[in-house]
Enzyme design. Structure first.
Site, PDB file in Angstrom:
ATOM      1  N   GLU A 386       0.805  -1.223   0.000  1.00 23.61           N
ATOM      2  CA  GLU A 386       0.000   0.000   0.000  1.00 23.61           C
ATOM      3  C   GLU A 386       0.839   1.275   0.000  1.00 23.61           C
ATOM      4  O   GLU A 386       0.384   2.323   0.466  1.00 23.61           O
ATOM      5  CB  GLU A 386      -0.981   0.001   1.179  1.00 23.61           C
ATOM      6  CG  GLU A 386      -2.024  -1.100   1.088  1.00 23.61           C
ATOM      7  CD  GLU A 386      -3.096  -1.002   2.166  1.00 23.61           C
ATOM      8  OE1 GLU A 386      -2.900  -0.225   3.127  1.00 23.61           O
ATOM      9  OE2 GLU A 386      -4.124  -1.682   2.042  1.00 23.61           O
ATOM     10  N   GLU A 447      -6.411  -8.040  -0.874  1.00 21.83           N
ATOM     11  CA  GLU A 447      -7.100  -7.828   0.400  1.00 21.83           C
ATOM     12  C   GLU A 447      -8.532  -7.387   0.110  1.00 21.83           C
ATOM     13  O   GLU A 447      -8.773  -6.621  -0.821  1.00 21.83           O
ATOM     14  CB  GLU A 447      -6.425  -6.744   1.258  1.00 21.83           C
ATOM     15  CG  GLU A 447      -5.049  -7.099   1.783  1.00 21.83           C
ATOM     16  CD  GLU A 447      -4.471  -6.014   2.687  1.00 21.83           C
ATOM     17  OE1 GLU A 447      -5.276  -5.302   3.346  1.00 21.83           O
ATOM     18  OE2 GLU A 447      -3.241  -5.872   2.741  1.00 21.83           O
TER      19      GLU A 447
END
Length: 740
Positions: A386, A447
């Site tokens: 991320e 995710e």
């Protein structure tokens, strides 16, 4: 001589403060004997701060090098020390290592004398240092501290094998090939020509192929050996994870065994993943390596258990080692059970300065070299999870990985669309309610779920049911998008910093709780595997009218991979539950539901019973009591035997249940625990059971024997379990091995 390698995990002394005299024999303060894996401080399962373990500590042990090691190379390997380590011998600093997730080796050869006793010491810095990944900014997990993985001692010939890399090709043809890249070290300063042999052994130890070559070695050299004309090779896959032993030998000298497998894995341009030419939809879990009480200091037994939980209890075929390299024991078990792995470099959202990036490259190098022979690994994560785009840095990471391992693809997990793609596979954390198929040829959702709907095992029934159904919805969407698959956030609840979580330092994002006990969503995942692997039948309800709006349990959701489910209340047939195929058409086994069954106001509210049928036969039932009264204390040890090495652990799980063994979510205990025998409890006791279930661990000592653990809860029959701690022969191990 053949190399000798063994762990030196016992008889360490630990000092939980920064005192440099601990590295010298003159130290005369208190001593705590420990075994590794070890955490610098055990903590409660929640409600604690990172400050409790963020300090500098010391470990030390005596090291005796017998005469038989004369003329050999003596190496010490630490599999993991969190977060930085300085290694001393007899008070002299030998090296420093930054980074807690990858191994490092110390060459002791020029610093030890055979036949003498030396004092080995390690200064461990467990503070969250901003110069070491993953730190520098906020991080949504804790790293804890200590020598938390195994320590190995190796006695090697001066001319020895440094590492091997097993590469396969054409495995789907009648003539598969395998190349073995062998790196040999010769630190003597002399040049030498040696014969190197490679032998391929099947699971029973029978040789199936052999090859050899000559090498000229001066300092360090690498040679590629090729296995040709391989016959009847069995492929490694998720259902039949066939493994071979690669034995590489310098003729008349060093030998190194490595476990390997033959398989072809590829994310193709059609958007799907293929294993051995077969399209395989990836369904998996993210996994943090941390546990209640012990942080990351889990021994081999617990590491293997986590892999089993993901593969067999949750029915997944892939795991992502978020967000760092994880235990070799965990990866070895993935190889053994056919659990695919997406592993990635350490970090979380943050990219530091040039020195930070250079260190990240070094640690990524160590990850790939350590793990590239695992057949379970299908994808390298060459991007900090991320993090923002950084062309220069991620060009370097991808080039490094591709140079070290050209046989696998790379991914880079981001959380925003439009991110620059330098990797082979566009890997994306997509937490939207409605997923989007990004226009990349190769795409994987890495995710989903997680923090969008955090759920405790003791939440009100509508939330734990909704949590499971949200996972069902996202899995269904992934199926509709025609992509390679998805990896849920996440398998287990985990400890975190104050910025995250639910105010008690736990992120309740798992489909299992922090003790590895199932929430309703865990049963949903389990029900998506074929019944030939595991038959699942679970009523997703507490079966209590007062815990749902309006006091009406309607509908009842049922997670099952069976053909047909009948529903009974108080022994009365209520009807067949129907699969919700119209809502979840892309799930292998959509949930069942049944509406308007007995149990409304003014009606007899009796026990619920499900009867599940497969191929016309009744194969499984699930019953829930209507009265909600605690009837049983279920107390179980995961293992009947553990090793008496001072570090081995087994989980002791507890549940307060109804008469049918269902955990009662609001029966919290307390439970008191007593131990008789050579072992100690790790965890909170008396123990409060959140959601009616919880766990502690039993740790061995160095003394073998029988251990009896007794559990008592008010108003319930006392329960006991027995665990045997096994002698593992801890007398002067080094002397015994070298003189064998």
């Amino acid at each position: 001589m053949t190399r000798l390698e063994f762990t030196i995990n016992t008889h360490w002394e630990f000092l939980p403060e920064d005192n440099p005299t601990f590295a010298k024999p003159i130290y005369s303060g208190p001593l705590n004997q420990v075994s590794v894996p070890h955490t610098v401080r055990e903590v409660p399962h929640h409600n604690f701060s990172e400050e409790e373990y963020s300090f500098i500590s010391w470990y030390r042990k005596s090291l005796h090098i017998p005469d038989k090691a004369r003329g050999q190379r003596i190496h010490l390997q630490f599999d993991g020390v969190m977060l930085a380590a300085e290694v001393f011998l007899d008070g002299k600093k030998l090296c420093e290592h930054k980074g807690g997730f990858t191994p490092f080796t110390v060459d002791l050869t020029d610093h030890v004398k055979v036949g003498q006793e030396h004092l080995l010491a390690v200064r461990v810095d467990s503070r969250e240092r901003t110069d070491i990944p993953p730190y520098g900014h906020l991080v949504d997990y804790m790293t804890f501290g200590g020598i938390y993985r195994d320590v190995h001692l190796r006695i090697l010939d001066p001319l020895h094998i440094e590492n091997v890399f097993f590469k396969t090709s054409k495995v789907l043809t009648e003539t598969p090939l395998a190349e073995v890249e062998v790196t040999v070290k010769n630190p003597t300063g002399l040049s030498e020509t040696v014969d190197v042999e490679a032998h391929l052994l099947d699971a029973s130890g029978v040789q199936v192929a052999a090859t050899s070559a000559q090498m000229f070695v001066e300092g360090e050299a690498t040679q590629t050996l090729t296995f040709e004309n391989l016959q009847n090779i069995q492929l490694w896959d998720t259902e039949h994870p066939h493994l071979y032993t690669l034995r590489v030998r310098i003729k008349g000298g060093d030998t190194l065994d490595t476990r390997v497998g033959f398989r072809e894995s590829e994310f193709r341009a059609d958007g799907f993943f293929y294993l051995n030419g077969r399209k395989l939809i990836l369904r998996g879990m993210n996994r943090h390596q941390t546990y209640p009480y012990i942080g990351a200091a889990a021994p081999k037994r617990l590491q293997e258990k986590d892999a089993d939980l993901v593969r067999f209890d949750l029915g997944c075929n892939v795991v992502r080692t978020s967000h760092y390299p994880q235990s070799p024991h965990f990866l070895n078990r993935c190889d053994e059970i056919g659990l695919l792995v997406f592993t990635e470099m350490q970090g979380w959202q943050h990219i530091g300065d040039q020195a930070w990036q250079d260190l990240s490259l070094n640690l990524l190098h160590d990850l790939v070299v350590r793990d590239r022979n695992h057949p379970s690994i299908i994808l390298w994560g060459a991007r900090v999870n991320e993090s923002p785009d950084h062309t220069a840095f991620y060009t370097r990471t991808n080039r490094l990985v591709q140079d070290l391992d050209p046989t696998r693809q790379t991914g880079g997990v981001r959380c925003f669309f439009g991110s620059e793609q330098l990797e082979d596979v566009y890997t994306m954390n997509d937490f939207a309610t409605k997923l989007t198929k990004y226009p990349a040829e190769r795409y994987l959702v890495t995710e989903y779920g997680g923090h969008m709907f955090p759920t405790k095992s003791f939440d009100q029934e509508p939330r734990v049911v909704a949590h499971a159904l949200k996972h069902a919805d996202i899995m269904n969407q992934i199926g509709a998008l025609n992509i390679s698959g998805g990896i849920a956030w996440c398998a287990f609840d985990y400890n975190t910093h104050a910025t995250f979580g639910s105010g008690d330092r736990i992120c309740y994002h798992g489909v299992m709780d922090i003790f590895r006990q199932p929430k309703f969503a865990a049963h949903l995942y389990a029900s998506q595997q074929p019944p030939e692997q595991k038959q699942v039948l679970f009523a997703a309800t507490y079966w209590t009218r007062g815990d749902v709006d309006e006091g009406l349990i309607n509908p009842v959701w049922i997670f099952s991979n069976l053909d047909r489910v009948e529903v009974y209340v108080s022994g009365k047939f209520e009807g067949e539950a129907q699969r919700a195929t119209e809502l979840y058409p892309h799930l292998p086994y959509p949930p069942f539901k049944i509406s308007n069954i007995s149990g409304g106001w003014g009606e007899n509210f009796g026990d619920l019973e499900l009867r599940g049928y497969l191929n016309g036969a009744l194969v499984k039932t699930h019953q829930l009591a209507a009265d909600g009264i605690p009837r049983k204390l279920i107390f179980e040890a995961d293992d009947p035997e553990i090793h008496a090495d001072g570090a081995d652990l087994t989980r002791l799980s507890l549940k307060i249940t109804d008469g049918y063994g269902n955990a009662l979510p609001f029966a919290w205990g307390p439970v008191s625990l007593d131990v008789e025998g050579p072992a100690v409890l790790v965890g909170e006791h008396p123990l409060i059971l959140p959601g009616g279930q919880g766990a502690v661990y039993l740790r061995s000592t160095l003394i073998p024997g029988e251990v009896t653990i007794t559990a008592r809860a008010p108003g319930l029959p006392t329960q006991t379990v027995q665990v045997k701690t096994l002698d593992v022969g801890l007398k002067p191990v080094l002397e015994a091995v070298l003189n064998a």
